[in-house]
Design an enzyme around this catalytic site. Sequence first.
Site, mmCIF file in Angstrom:
data_model
loop_
_atom_site.group_PDB
_atom_site.id
_atom_site.type_symbol
_atom_site.label_atom_id
_atom_site.label_comp_id
_atom_site.label_asym_id
_atom_site.label_seq_id
_atom_site.Cartn_x
_atom_site.Cartn_y
_atom_site.Cartn_z
ATOM 1 N N ASP A 283 58.808 -67.799 -8.697
ATOM 2 C CA ASP A 283 57.936 -67.434 -7.643
ATOM 3 C C ASP A 283 58.931 -67.676 -6.279
ATOM 4 O OD1 ASP A 283 54.465 -67.355 -6.514
ATOM 5 O OD2 ASP A 283 56.148 -66.433 -5.534
HETATM 6 C C1 GLC Z 1 54.432 -65.243 -3.002
HETATM 7 C C2 GLC Z 1 53.397 -65.309 -4.258
HETATM 8 C C3 GLC Z 1 53.676 -64.350 -5.116
HETATM 9 C C4 GLC Z 1 54.265 -62.934 -4.680
HETATM 10 C C5 GLC Z 1 55.684 -63.350 -4.050
HETATM 11 C C6 GLC Z 1 56.444 -62.384 -3.436
HETATM 12 O O1 GLC Z 1 54.893 -66.444 -2.762
HETATM 13 O O2 GLC Z 1 52.825 -66.537 -4.724
HETATM 14 O O3 GLC Z 1 52.333 -63.970 -5.504
HETATM 15 O O4 GLC Z 1 54.524 -61.928 -5.553
HETATM 16 O O5 GLC Z 1 55.583 -64.437 -3.195
HETATM 17 O O6 GLC Z 1 55.995 -61.915 -2.344
#
Ligand code: GLC
Length: 736
Positions: A283
């Site tokens: 993430d």
């Molecule tokens: C965010 C979220 C994730 C998302 C990613 C990209 O922090 O936790 O669900 O897909 O970053 O935006």
Amino acid sequence: MGVSMKRFIAFSASLLALAAVCSASPSSDMEKKVSALLSKMTVEEKIGQLFQSDGEANGNARPEHFELARKGLLGSTLNVRGVKRVNELQKAALESRLAIPILFAFDVIHGYRTIFPVPLAEAASWDPAVAEEGASVAASEARAAGVRWTFAPMVDIARDPRWGRMVEGSGEDTYLGSVFAAARVRGFQGADYSAPGKVAACAKHFAGYGAAEGGRDYNTTDISEQRLRNVYFPPFKAAVDAGVATFMTAFNDLNGVPCTANRWLFTDILRGEWGFTGFVVSDYTAIEELVKHRIAKDNYQAAALALKAGVDMEMVSKLYSGNIQQLLKDGNVSMKDLNAAVANILRVKFKSGIFDSPYADPAPEGPALLTAANLAAARRSAVKSFVLLKNEGDLLPLSGKVERIAVIGSLANDRTAAMGSWNGDGQAEDVVTILDGIKARAGDKIRVDYAKGSGPDDQEGEDIRAAVKAAKKADIVIAVVGEGPLMSGEAASRSSLSLPGKQSDLLAAVAETEKPVIMLLMSGRPLDLSWTPYRFPAIMEIWFPGTMAGPAVADVLFGDVSPGGKLPVTWVNNVGQVPLYYNAKSTGRPYSQGNKYTSHYFDGPNAPLYPFGHGLSYSTFSLSDLSLSTGAVRQRDSLSVSVRVTNTGAREADEVVQLYIGARSSSVTRPVRELKGFRRVTLKPGQGEDVQFSLGPAELGLVRSDMKFAVEPGEFAVWAATSSVGGLEGAFSVIR
Ligand code: GLC
């Protein structure tokens, strides 16, 4: 040896050779392609494939992306979108030495430009086809805009409405969540995610993220392996079984090991037990956050932990780029570790088709977005997602006698709010507000007044008087209240579930007018409705309905369609009851009214306000003729359950028949009720339908103390019901 024998042998040999080529499984051909490319790559190029950089929120690439791309050091981007922008950056990547294309990703969670109801709303439809269609439309629009990979579906089980991300998933139940996880993967990917209109999907956030202590996002989770395997893992496994291309790590620390450094999760379980062959992306900066977790003393160690755990691609932070060369020199990661990560990424890139067709279709994406068909799908989905919680005196649908409506609440006229969080490339100007939807449907026969009254961000309540004035003149009041779009979603945890702002004051003032009030709730979670359920005759949860909010709400309010959604989460009375979920265990002192020494609060309610699976329609239904194919089923066999559902009301409507089981005893404690089947049916007045379910090992078994899945002999109750409470009850035994 005669000629014929020689010919026979030659013929057989050619047959075997042909068989060998044909039987070369696609995967072995794929592996040959991956290995061949991998063998040409320098270490720097390999590390470059592990890097995903974020574009600007508006979809622009960043200037540094072009130089990285030309050097073959940009494996993927997130947020870069739009045919022109994508193709410009892809061109730079194809000028690199090996011309490995960039995989363009974006958070297409519930729509790209046509915004569908939020995922929790789609789950409230209890119709997987709704979620599959929503994902399919989202994929087609995203692909037209050059996106090839979405960070969806989010499949985290959530039992705590304080956690803002409940809105992004399918609620509290493992079975419902598993069915919807698979449906969304099918919708995004189809059978082949290289096909036109399809994108690679991503099951997130692995794992246990929804169990954040206190419902505080990013907080610690401590979950027994047995609960992980019985409650939190199955929706992820369902996504793997549906062929999901990628996984994303969760931010949380899980039992002392942050997910992004958790080899047990990503190597032992995901690849070892489940056979996943796609790739894992961290993430957003989650690898760098291992230092903040204090599981890594520095970026160098964080990079090593993540790579060796099985995290292939790094989102945004640059620890892989900055440390893997040195880690290799120091022998703290091996070339095997690096090659495995790169191979996983290349494999998905090959499967996504970007080697064969790296560019987005040059046709501008415009015509593919917001098509009439897509908008119609979004409208249908919204209608199916609405949950009619209460409808005293059949106040809904609006009667033909209504001549004047007062619509109050700023959310009735809030385009952005209607799209909810993670609204992709949705544009507020595309949204038909609830107010406009009601006005359009009312036409010139019914007067519609609007008074803002108050809203989730209003702390003054200065407009309440005007709203009361409008209410007094109306035959009926439609109060649209709830949360702002960013009050749920990521980093939106709440310590209270009350209506934000001065909305409660607005409702109290309107209640004084003694006018009938229809309360429409726009929210991403159950809210503490306090006194309103006892004062207001009609309450409907409309979640965040998306681009077609207005027409969908009007369809239901005016009775063109009956609502038929059911709650995918337990609706608590107040935050003090949290966590409260239907599939709870018995305990040794199950609550019983009046018995002090049982599990309960003495200062408030113990049952939910509305149970999981609850939802009304504009008709009534009865269940009858519950029958089982046998009273005793062997552990390895299945039994069929049939129940008849009949529309006993005066208009066509939907009902969701739900099948629950309850083990009377087991080697480890199990929930008193477990959802194991459901079917949404549409019936005309008087019409009946026999609904069939099958209960086999997958439904009857559980993971026990030995962490093995097993079906245990014993007595089971079975319920066919229209919510998680009550229903027709039957019984059967599982025998050896
Ligand atoms: C965010 C979220 C994730 C998302 C990613 C990209 O922090 O936790 O669900 O897909 O970053 O935006």
